[in-house]
Motif scaffolding. Structure first.
Motif, mmCIF file in Angstrom:
data_model
loop_
_atom_site.group_PDB
_atom_site.id
_atom_site.type_symbol
_atom_site.label_atom_id
_atom_site.label_comp_id
_atom_site.label_asym_id
_atom_site.label_seq_id
_atom_site.Cartn_x
_atom_site.Cartn_y
_atom_site.Cartn_z
ATOM 1 N N PRO A 1 1.950 -6.443 16.881
ATOM 2 C CA PRO A 1 2.338 -5.156 17.095
ATOM 3 C C PRO A 1 1.293 -4.102 16.197
ATOM 4 O O PRO A 1 1.106 -4.556 15.032
ATOM 5 N N SER A 2 1.139 -3.045 16.714
ATOM 6 C CA SER A 2 0.425 -1.844 16.100
ATOM 7 C C SER A 2 1.185 -1.722 14.687
ATOM 8 O O SER A 2 2.375 -1.468 14.632
ATOM 9 N N GLY A 3 0.177 -1.688 13.575
ATOM 10 C CA GLY A 3 1.032 -1.342 12.406
ATOM 11 C C GLY A 3 1.546 -2.675 11.617
ATOM 12 O O GLY A 3 2.045 -2.387 10.489
ATOM 13 N N GLN B 1 -12.727 -1.370 13.442
ATOM 14 C CA GLN B 1 -11.813 -0.823 14.410
ATOM 15 C C GLN B 1 -12.630 0.609 14.897
ATOM 16 O O GLN B 1 -12.643 0.611 16.306
ATOM 17 N N HIS C 1 -5.580 -6.617 20.653
ATOM 18 C CA HIS C 1 -4.292 -6.581 21.553
ATOM 19 C C HIS C 1 -4.691 -6.854 23.013
ATOM 20 O O HIS C 1 -3.728 -6.967 23.807
ATOM 21 N N VAL D 1 2.956 -4.508 2.884
ATOM 22 C CA VAL D 1 2.307 -4.479 4.052
ATOM 23 C C VAL D 1 1.959 -5.990 4.244
ATOM 24 O O VAL D 1 2.279 -6.120 5.736
ATOM 25 N N LEU E 1 0.902 -1.111 0.035
ATOM 26 C CA LEU E 1 -0.062 -0.158 -0.005
ATOM 27 C C LEU E 1 1.020 1.255 -0.042
ATOM 28 O O LEU E 1 1.956 1.175 0.834
ATOM 29 N N GLY E 2 0.598 2.106 -0.934
ATOM 30 C CA GLY E 2 1.388 3.320 -1.028
ATOM 31 C C GLY E 2 2.785 3.284 -1.120
ATOM 32 O O GLY E 2 3.612 3.636 -0.547
ATOM 33 N N GLU F 1 -10.535 -5.362 16.748
ATOM 34 C CA GLU F 1 -10.408 -4.816 17.895
ATOM 35 C C GLU F 1 -11.554 -4.597 18.716
ATOM 36 O O GLU F 1 -11.854 -3.400 19.286
ATOM 37 N N GLY G 1 -0.032 -4.801 10.032
ATOM 38 C CA GLY G 1 -0.977 -5.246 8.851
ATOM 39 C C GLY G 1 -2.357 -6.079 9.237
ATOM 40 O O GLY G 1 -2.830 -6.752 8.368
ATOM 41 N N LYS G 2 -2.416 -6.107 10.343
ATOM 42 C CA LYS G 2 -3.906 -6.781 11.008
ATOM 43 C C LYS G 2 -5.137 -6.253 10.329
ATOM 44 O O LYS G 2 -5.951 -7.025 9.577
ATOM 45 N N THR G 3 -5.339 -4.954 10.216
ATOM 46 C CA THR G 3 -6.772 -4.433 9.886
ATOM 47 C C THR G 3 -6.699 -4.572 8.333
ATOM 48 O O THR G 3 -7.602 -5.039 7.694
ATOM 49 N N VAL G 4 -5.308 -4.431 7.657
ATOM 50 C CA VAL G 4 -5.309 -4.596 6.206
ATOM 51 C C VAL G 4 -5.673 -6.304 5.802
ATOM 52 O O VAL G 4 -6.282 -6.230 4.787
HETATM 53 N N1 LIG Z 1 -4.707 2.953 2.556
HETATM 54 C C1 LIG Z 1 -3.316 2.942 3.043
HETATM 55 N N2 LIG Z 1 -2.204 3.470 2.287
HETATM 56 C C2 LIG Z 1 -1.096 3.204 2.586
HETATM 57 N N3 LIG Z 1 -0.631 2.669 3.775
HETATM 58 C C3 LIG Z 1 -1.552 1.968 4.340
HETATM 59 C C4 LIG Z 1 -2.949 2.253 4.231
HETATM 60 N N4 LIG Z 1 -3.357 1.367 5.027
HETATM 61 C C5 LIG Z 1 -2.521 1.106 5.843
HETATM 62 N N5 LIG Z 1 -1.474 1.319 5.569
HETATM 63 C C6 LIG Z 1 -0.131 0.744 6.281
HETATM 64 O O1 LIG Z 1 -0.137 -0.653 6.366
HETATM 65 C C7 LIG Z 1 0.440 -0.996 7.616
HETATM 66 C C8 LIG Z 1 -0.471 -1.950 8.514
HETATM 67 O O2 LIG Z 1 -1.710 -0.977 8.984
HETATM 68 P P1 LIG Z 1 -2.813 -1.672 9.631
HETATM 69 O O3 LIG Z 1 -3.920 -0.771 9.816
HETATM 70 O O4 LIG Z 1 -3.121 -3.035 8.973
HETATM 71 O O5 LIG Z 1 -2.216 -1.897 11.050
HETATM 72 P P2 LIG Z 1 -2.764 -2.838 12.275
HETATM 73 O O6 LIG Z 1 -2.280 -4.046 12.605
HETATM 74 O O7 LIG Z 1 -4.130 -3.049 12.171
HETATM 75 O O8 LIG Z 1 -2.483 -1.836 13.548
HETATM 76 P P3 LIG Z 1 -3.370 -1.371 14.891
HETATM 77 O O9 LIG Z 1 -3.038 -2.512 15.770
HETATM 78 O O10 LIG Z 1 -2.786 0.001 15.157
HETATM 79 O O11 LIG Z 1 -4.720 -1.155 14.267
HETATM 80 C C9 LIG Z 1 0.587 0.388 8.437
HETATM 81 O O12 LIG Z 1 2.167 0.601 8.473
HETATM 82 C C10 LIG Z 1 -0.037 1.566 7.668
HETATM 83 O O13 LIG Z 1 0.618 2.694 7.570
#
Ligand SMILES: Nc1ncnc2c1ncn2[C@@H]1O[C@H](COP(=O)(O)OP(=O)(O)OP(=O)(O)O)[C@@H](O)[C@H]1O
Ligand SMILES: [Mg+2]
Lengths: 255, 248
Positions: free
Chosen positions: A44-46, A90, A201, A25, A20-21, A168, A48-51
């Motif tokens: 950990p936060s970031g 979330q 978490h 991820v 992404l971007g 979450e 990639g779980k939500t993705v």
């Molecule tokens: N639309 C997007 N464009 C660019 N980068 C993205 C996009 N969505 C997510 N990311 C990047 O993907 C990575 C994972 O994001 P994600 O939201 O999946 O984290 P997470 O594991 O759910 O974290 P958290 O526990 O904080 O919710 C992050 O580094 C974020 O910056």
């Protein structure tokens, strides 16, 4: 739309990659969520779980790899329509222009599955379940973060999904409500074999409800196993993640 | 802007294909209609009154000098219904309603409400775009009829009150009736329908394109209005050519 039996469905993920971007991820995920299990994803936060969840429910398309629902690729036409899935975002992602009752009943009213009186009854029932009895007329903007999350859970339950994703579910909730939500996830799963994928978490929630736990870090799966296996595993990251605690060095604050 | 034209056409095509579902969304269409009326009627009234008035003021004295004051009704009448009412109302609606559409859908995109709809198997085109596009396509032509009538009245007021022109109400509307055919009004309505589709499609499309937080929403609103206006004025020229060709 046909009404499938309320039994859980399975997911297979093979070689899932996504950037992404310009940033990678997800770096090649392989795992399976079995029919009717509660699959907890931690990391950990970031990481990639939500993705990952967005891929599983079809909001994002993988760059590489595939996702199979009951053995059928998710991108194939009709696959998403044949199975009932729900996601608790979330942030809740309630429609800010609708009141709580309309939000919760949206699926039923838009798909005309039930008469309005019946919808109102179901909405009231689900709201009571999440501890928000009588909140139908309130607007999402007037709710606290935790209340919004609970409305989002009620909205997902109304769909009577075979597969439900929680992003979450207990963040922003007080411990009592968090336990109620955890119990509800368990109850749904046990009663109707709803397959549940829970990103959290919250270690207590994870170990309390999980059939299996996956730990992901930097878009890769570090470990998958039952709660007991996870606890027994000596992987350093796993250990760190599970035992992290407030451990301030009190001496530093001494004069 | 023009690389998005293809995407907008796709969105428009999807909305048109969803038209059979419009009766299901009648509550939302009515809601939108009410909102549009509420936001624009008073403005449309004031705007049109003054446009009609200024038209009479600009043309009247010159015509009167040449002894042609009787034609002022015809000139104001024609310009209102062929050109000024459709374009000015489109500008007004782009500013008031197009911006609101882009902002609303934009914030729904940013705050994942669109994603939530999709996970509930609710098609955002049916749920959001269809009612808005239908409502604006009904409202704008109606507003144009209203604007034409008010504009004519504004012209008549100035024509009779201004001592240089001094054309009575009666004379003004007689000349207007002689010089205007139903085709002229239909002409303006067709234009306004096209403008309505442009505003609705551009604004909804821009809403879905929104990225980032509140700033992104602001950017989308600006883009929606500016792009709508540019497209409306370009389209106006070609539609005028086309309609001239057809009606001659
Ligand atoms: N639309 C997007 N464009 C660019 N980068 C993205 C996009 N969505 C997510 N990311 C990047 O993907 C990575 C994972 O994001 P994600 O939201 O999946 O984290 P997470 O594991 O759910 O974290 P958290 O526990 O904080 O919710 C992050 O580094 C974020 O910056
Ligand atoms: Mg997340």
């Amino acid at each position: 739309m046909n009404t499938p039996s309320p039994q859980g469905i399975s997911i297979q993920v093979r070689g899932l990659r996504k950037s992404l971007g310009g940033q990678p991820v997800l770096n090649g995920l392989d795992f399976e969520v079995r029919q009717g299990e509660i699959f907890v994803i931690m990391g950990p936060s970031g990481s990639g779980k939500t993705v990952l969840l967005k891929h599983l429910i079809g909001l994002l398309d993988p760059d590489e790899g595939e996702i199979l629902i009951e053995g059928e690729p998710i991108g194939q036409p009709g696959v998403m329509d044949r199975h009932r899935m729900a996601m608790v975002f979330q942030s809740g992602a309630l429609l800010s222009s609708l009141n709580v009752g309309d939000n919760v009943g949206l699926y039923l009213s838009e798909h005309r599955r039930k008469p309005p009186a019946e919808i109102a009854r179901i909405v009231a029932e689900k709201l009571e379940l999440v501890g928000l009895k009588g909140a139908e007329q309130r607007m999402p903007a007037d709710l606290s973060g935790g209340m919004r999350k609970r409305v989002a859970i009620a909205r997902a339950l109304v769909i009577e999904p075979q597969l439900i994703f929680y992003d979450e579910p207990t963040s922003e909730l007080d411990p009592l409500i968090a336990v109620t939500i955890g119990e509800e996830i368990l109850r749904l799963n046990r009663r109707m074999q709803v397959t549940s994928v829970v990103v959290t978490h919250d270690r207590e929630l994870a170990f309390g409800i999980a059939d299996r736990i996956a730990l992901i870090n930097d878009g890769e799966i570090v470990f998958i196993g039952t709660p007991a296996e996870v606890k027994a595993n000596p992987h350093p990251l796993l250990h760190q993640f599970l035992t992290a605690d407030f451990n301030f060095d009190t001496k530093r604050h001494a004069p | 802007m023009f690389q998005n034209l293809g995407e907008m056409l796709v969105l428009l095509w999807r909305t048109l294909r969803a038209l059979p579902f419009a009766p299901r969304q009648r509550h939302k269409i009515l809601e939108q209609l009410f909102e549009i009326g509420n936001a624009s009627l008073l403005m449309a009234c004031v705007l049109s009154l003054f446009i009609g008035g200024v038209l009479a003021l600009q043309t009247g004295p010159t015509l009167a000098e040449r002894g042609l004051a009787a034609f002022v009704g015809q000139i104001v009448g024609l310009s209102m219904c062929r050109e000024l009412a459709p374009v000015m109302m489109a500008v007004l609606i782009a500013g008031r309603i197009g911006s609101a559409m882009a902002a609303e859908i934009g914030s729904m995109t940013v705050y994942q409400e669109i994603d939530a709809l999709r996970t509930m198997n609710i098609n955002p085109v049916h749920y959001l775009v269809l009612p808005r596009l239908v409502a604006i396509s009904i409202a704008l032509p109606l507003l144009v009829v209203f604007s034409i009538l008010v504009g004519w009245t504004g012209g008549a007021l100035v024509a009779s009150a201004n001592y240089e022109i001094a054309v009575s109400f009666h004379g003004y509307f007689n000349s207007l009736r002689d010089g205007i055919t139903l085709m002229d009004v239909v002409n303006g309505l067709l234009k306004s329908l096209a403008f309505a589709v442009v505003i609705g499609t551009v604004s909804c499309h821009q809403g879905f394109q929104t990225i980032g937080g509140p700033r992104g929403i602001g950017r989308s609103v600006t883009k929606a209005v500016v792009n709508s206006l540019v497209l409306i004025l370009i389209l106006d020229y070609f539609l005028t050519r086309l309609l001239m060709h057809v009606s001659s």
